[in-house]
Write an enzyme that holds these catalytic residues in place. Structure first.
Site, PDB file in Angstrom:
ATOM      1  N   GLY A 105       0.914  -0.978  -0.356  1.00 36.81           N
ATOM      2  CA  GLY A 105      -0.227   0.009  -0.071  1.00 36.81           C
ATOM      3  C   GLY A 105       0.898   1.262  -0.073  1.00 36.81           C
ATOM      4  O   GLY A 105       0.525   2.289  -0.526  1.00 36.81           O
ATOM      5  N   ASN A 145      -7.660   3.722   8.811  1.00 40.03           N
ATOM      6  CA  ASN A 145      -7.121   2.879   9.433  1.00 40.03           C
ATOM      7  C   ASN A 145      -7.463   2.626  10.848  1.00 40.03           C
ATOM      8  O   ASN A 145      -6.959   1.750  11.567  1.00 40.03           O
ATOM      9  CB  ASN A 145      -6.029   2.372   8.900  1.00 40.03           C
ATOM     10  CG  ASN A 145      -4.686   4.207   9.370  1.00 40.03           C
ATOM     11  OD1 ASN A 145      -5.325   4.750   8.879  1.00 40.03           O
ATOM     12  ND2 ASN A 145      -3.455   3.726  10.174  1.00 40.03           N
ATOM     13  N   GLN A 195      -7.537  -0.174   3.854  1.00 44.30           N
ATOM     14  CA  GLN A 195      -7.906  -0.957   4.593  1.00 44.30           C
ATOM     15  C   GLN A 195     -10.099  -1.783   4.085  1.00 44.30           C
ATOM     16  O   GLN A 195     -10.573  -2.095   5.261  1.00 44.30           O
ATOM     17  CB  GLN A 195      -8.727  -0.071   6.018  1.00 44.30           C
ATOM     18  CG  GLN A 195      -7.618   0.276   6.911  1.00 44.30           C
ATOM     19  CD  GLN A 195      -6.559  -0.611   7.295  1.00 44.30           C
ATOM     20  OE1 GLN A 195      -7.516  -1.989   8.299  1.00 44.30           O
ATOM     21  NE2 GLN A 195      -5.281  -0.922   8.078  1.00 44.30           N
ATOM     22  N   SER A 201      -4.111  -3.336  -0.859  1.00 40.53           N
ATOM     23  CA  SER A 201      -2.606  -4.123   0.291  1.00 40.53           C
ATOM     24  C   SER A 201      -2.725  -5.479   0.126  1.00 40.53           C
ATOM     25  O   SER A 201      -3.778  -5.664   0.991  1.00 40.53           O
ATOM     26  CB  SER A 201      -1.387  -3.169   0.811  1.00 40.53           C
ATOM     27  OG  SER A 201      -0.837  -4.066   1.605  1.00 40.53           O
ATOM     28  N   ALA A 202      -2.014  -6.396  -0.002  1.00 39.05           N
ATOM     29  CA  ALA A 202      -2.753  -7.756  -0.370  1.00 39.05           C
ATOM     30  C   ALA A 202      -2.463  -8.464   1.896  1.00 39.05           C
ATOM     31  O   ALA A 202      -3.429  -9.004   1.936  1.00 39.05           O
ATOM     32  CB  ALA A 202      -1.779  -8.624  -0.654  1.00 39.05           C
ATOM     33  N   HIS A 203      -1.664  -8.005   2.597  1.00 36.94           N
ATOM     34  CA  HIS A 203      -1.775  -8.433   3.615  1.00 36.94           C
ATOM     35  C   HIS A 203      -2.812  -7.883   4.634  1.00 36.94           C
ATOM     36  O   HIS A 203      -2.606  -8.212   5.971  1.00 36.94           O
ATOM     37  CB  HIS A 203      -0.571  -8.305   4.462  1.00 36.94           C
ATOM     38  CG  HIS A 203      -0.272  -7.113   5.811  1.00 36.94           C
ATOM     39  ND1 HIS A 203      -0.124  -6.793   6.178  1.00 36.94           N
ATOM     40  CD2 HIS A 203      -0.274  -5.938   4.226  1.00 36.94           C
ATOM     41  CE1 HIS A 203       0.328  -5.117   6.245  1.00 36.94           C
ATOM     42  NE2 HIS A 203       0.357  -4.598   5.362  1.00 36.94           N
ATOM     43  N   CYS A 251       1.791   1.063  12.061  1.00 38.38           N
ATOM     44  CA  CYS A 251       2.831   1.840  11.476  1.00 38.38           C
ATOM     45  C   CYS A 251       4.005   3.061  12.063  1.00 38.38           C
ATOM     46  O   CYS A 251       5.235   3.332  12.459  1.00 38.38           O
ATOM     47  CB  CYS A 251       2.834   2.488   9.931  1.00 38.38           C
ATOM     48  SG  CYS A 251       1.982   1.525   9.083  1.00 38.38           S
ATOM     49  N   THR A 301      11.935  -6.748 -10.778  1.00 35.38           N
ATOM     50  CA  THR A 301      11.648  -8.407 -10.503  1.00 35.38           C
ATOM     51  C   THR A 301       9.906  -8.391 -10.517  1.00 35.38           C
ATOM     52  O   THR A 301      10.526  -8.196  -9.436  1.00 35.38           O
ATOM     53  CB  THR A 301      12.819 -10.007 -10.732  1.00 35.38           C
ATOM     54  OG1 THR A 301      13.505  -9.053 -11.449  1.00 35.38           O
ATOM     55  CG2 THR A 301      12.313 -11.177 -10.998  1.00 35.38           C
TER      56      THR A 301
END
Length: 389
Positions: free
Chosen positions: A70, A150, A178, A198-200, A324, A236
């Protein structure tokens, strides 16, 4: 009993997602940019995930760009637009309660000569479309407003802001980290031009995210050094992570309606239990226009850090704000922006649930938190004489 209630910080990786990733961590190890069979097999995984992300938000696959998360998506959107469209103007509109991934990016642009308007929020953490309209100028090139906060879970009027921006021909970015897969999002219907994912945050792996960028918008790359992601983001491809993001977003989107109903009920049970059993507390964020998984309270007369340590001793993982910034002793910039006094903001507690949270866990948290608050207030010099708690 061990209870994890810090899902806004990160979520547990779903076993289904791990299973989808495993072949790309073992047998399918080619570079997705290589033209040989090994590379083509890896590329198929990347493109399948791109389709999965697009389907979840009603976008086209060629509007999805993979990033490291994110924070990078926010940087890519805001800096990318600012640098590419600087000839239109150098004015950006955002809010005072954004994640630091947005705030610090805007601050960096201010040092480059851009002007940023930080909109204040009301006591529930909301901004209005009228505020955005009033802040717009001829040289406004971007509006960036988070989909849902968040820390306190308040959901902003994104569709209305999107409609205004489209009407005024101003690009609109939303940090939806979120919100994605927790509440319905349709980038077309909501007139969203750019959106961070964001995946997590929905049981995917860490270190992988995506940026939705509406077709026709050109971004100045933030990371250079290769032609990956159609020359928008060099480096990559993290194939296993990308596959995990795709699997996670498809899983969460498929189950979203049922999960919203169940998690909202658990959230409401937690909120009503705290209000009933613990005096001198205040629910932070909008009472109804909030994320299904978010609970945030200010608890008078004790420090948030003390609550967290006591809960941790009893097996409960929670937070006092954004993960964070949790190492900081300063109170939440979000709570301060909502007008909560400094000394009360210090006593904040965030409990965030997931579709894996159980009724028994909520009961245990309510029981443990009630005892914890009483014990800490018994020792606190901040409690006024004669206060009943």
């Amino acid at each position: 009993m061990k209870v994890y209630m810090d899902n806004a910080a990160t979520t547990k990786l779903s076993p289904d997602v791990l299973n989808a990733m495993m072949p790309y961590l073992t047998d399918i190890y080619g570079n997705a940019s290589s033209v040989h069979a090994f590379g083509r097999e890896a590329r198929e995984g990347v493109e399948h995930a791109r389709n999965q992300v697009a389907a979840a938000i009603n976008a086209s696959p060629d509007e999805i760009f993979f990033t490291a998360g994110g924070t990078e998506s926010d940087n890519m959107a805001i800096k990318g637009v600012a640098h590419k469209y600087a000839k239109k103007g150098k004015h950006i509109i955002t809010t005072a309660i954004e994640h630091h991934a947005v705030l610090h990016t805007c601050e960096a642009l201010e040092k480059e000569g851009y002007e940023v308007t930080y909109l204040p929020v009301d006591e529930d953490g909301l901004i209005s479309v009228e505020q955005v309209r009033a802040a717009m100028r001829d040289d406004t090139l971007l509006v960036t407003v988070m989909f849902a906060n968040n820390e306190v879970g308040t959901i902003e009027p994104i569709a209305e802001i999107g409609a205004l921006c489209r009407e005024r021909n101003v690009l609109f970015h939303t940090d939806a980290v979120q919100a994605v897969c927790h509440i319905p999002i349709d980038v077309r219907a909501m007139n969203i031009d750019l959106m961070s994912i964001s995946a997590h945050k929905f049981h995917g792996p860490k270190g992988i995210g995506a940026l939705y960028c509406r077709k026709g918008i050109v971004l100045e790359p933030v990371i250079v050094g290769g032609a990956q992601e159609r020359k928008r983001r060099a480096g990559t491809e993290n194939v296993a992570g990308i596959v995990g993001l795709g699997a996670a977003i498809e899983r969460a989107h498929k189950n979203m309606a049922a999960d919203m109903a169940r998690v909202s009920a658990l959230r409401d049970k937690l909120i009503s239990g705290i209000l009933k059993d613990i005096p001198h507390v205040k629910l932070n964020g909008h009472p109804t226009q909030r994320l299904p998984q978010n609970v945030n309270f200010s608890i008078r007369y004790i420090e948030g850090e003390s609550i967290l340590l006591m809960l941790d001793i009893n097996g409960i993982a929670a937070s006092s704000g954004s993960a964070c910034t949790s190492g900081s002793l300063d109170p939440s910039h979000v709570l301060l922006a909502m007008g909560i006094p400094h000394e009360i903001a210090h006593g904040s507690l965030r409990l965030t649930l997931s579709d894996m949270t159980t009724d028994e866990e909520v009961d245990y948290v309510l029981e443990t938190l009630t005892k914890t608050v009483k014990r800490l207030r018994d020792m606190s010099p901040l409690v006024p004489a004669g206060t009943v708690y």
